[in-house]
Design an enzyme around this catalytic site. Structure first.
Site, PDB file in Angstrom:
ATOM      1  N   HIS A 149       0.841  -1.105  -0.049  1.00  0.00           N
ATOM      2  CA  HIS A 149       0.013  -0.205  -0.012  1.00  0.00           C
ATOM      3  C   HIS A 149       0.780   1.299   0.096  1.00  0.00           C
ATOM      4  O   HIS A 149       2.050   1.289   0.232  1.00  0.00           O
ATOM      5  CB  HIS A 149      -0.956  -0.064   1.116  1.00  0.00           C
ATOM      6  N   ARG A 217       4.792  -8.343  17.402  1.00  0.00           N
ATOM      7  CA  ARG A 217       5.477  -7.306  17.011  1.00  0.00           C
ATOM      8  C   ARG A 217       4.591  -5.948  17.521  1.00  0.00           C
ATOM      9  O   ARG A 217       3.440  -5.740  17.093  1.00  0.00           O
ATOM     10  CB  ARG A 217       5.392  -7.125  15.465  1.00  0.00           C
TER      11      ARG A 217
END
Length: 238
Positions: A149, A217
């Site tokens: 993106h 994460r």
């Protein structure tokens, strides 16, 4: 889609590292604002920044926007400030918000320095958020963070994007590397707690995040606009 160059290994201690990229045409409507767009920012060590004390949901990807109070909850969002009311200070203290402002200011000043503009010509813009990614299966399309993106297309107001990593690649999680996608070769950044990566938000910096294969994460996305109409203030406890 093979990564052929690592810009920053997790084990690297970097003061600065930059890659210049050709400017796209995404900024034609912004010519009235000061700034230069032909650059990719590097990483500097800001030290470990504590994450939120509030546990995010056990889905593949969760986000917390301190500005709006939006917290992803399964397929929906809840507003923490409305839910907790005056008790929100039991979750986020003034010291937490002060730390957030300090980190934001330091990142803003560094981006301004690298790109040769005044930090006063940059405006914090939304959404700015903590993110948590793990290997749990995606429940909604929004959980599928791994698709390529362009931030300026996704968010509109972004001109500069920064990421502050709060956990270590290969130590706290597997996968989850940040990948700049190039026609010639992809380039990747391996997250390291305290490392900041920043870049211009247009189509010159198409990117994706690898799927997290194990562990969790954590990162903070903080972004800026050169248009004061898109500016927002820092979050606070009141």
């Amino acid at each position: 889609d093979e990564v052929t160059e690592v810009l920053a290994h997790r084990s690297d201690t970097l003061q600065d590292k930059f890659v210049e990229v050709p400017c796209s045409e995404d900024y034609e409507s912004h010519r009235r604002f000061a700034g230069t767009w032909a650059g990719l920012g590097g990483q500097e060590q800001l030290g470990r920044c504590p994450g939120t004390k509030l546990g995010l949901q056990n889905s593949r990807a969760s986000i917390l926007d301190l500005h709006s109070g939006a917290l992803s909850l399964g397929k929906h969002f809840v507003n923490l400030y409305r839910y907790f009311g005056d008790k929100i200070q039991d979750i986020f203290t003034e010291e937490d918000f002060a730390l957030y402002r300090d980190v934001r200011q330091r990142i803003q000043q560094r981006i301004a320095q690298v790109f040769g503009i005044s930090s006063s010509a940059m405006y914090l813009t939304k959404p700015t958020f903590f993110s948590r990614m793990n290997s749990t299966g995606a429940k909604t399309a929004h959980d599928e963070y791994w698709h390529p993106h362009v931030d300026k297309v996704t968010y509109g107001s972004f001109d500069y994007t920064s990421l502050l990593y709060l956990s270590d690649y290969s130590k706290d999680f597997g996968g989850g590397r940040f990948v700049f996608m190039d026609a010639d070769s992809n380039k990747t950044v391996e997250p390291r707690a305290g490392r900041v990566s920043f870049f211009t938000s247009g189509s010159e910096n198409l990117h994706r995040v690898e799927r997290v294969s194990w562990g969790t994460r954590f990162a903070i996305t903080i972004s800026f606009s050169c248009d004061p109409q898109h500016g927002i203030g820092d979050p606070g406890a009141t």
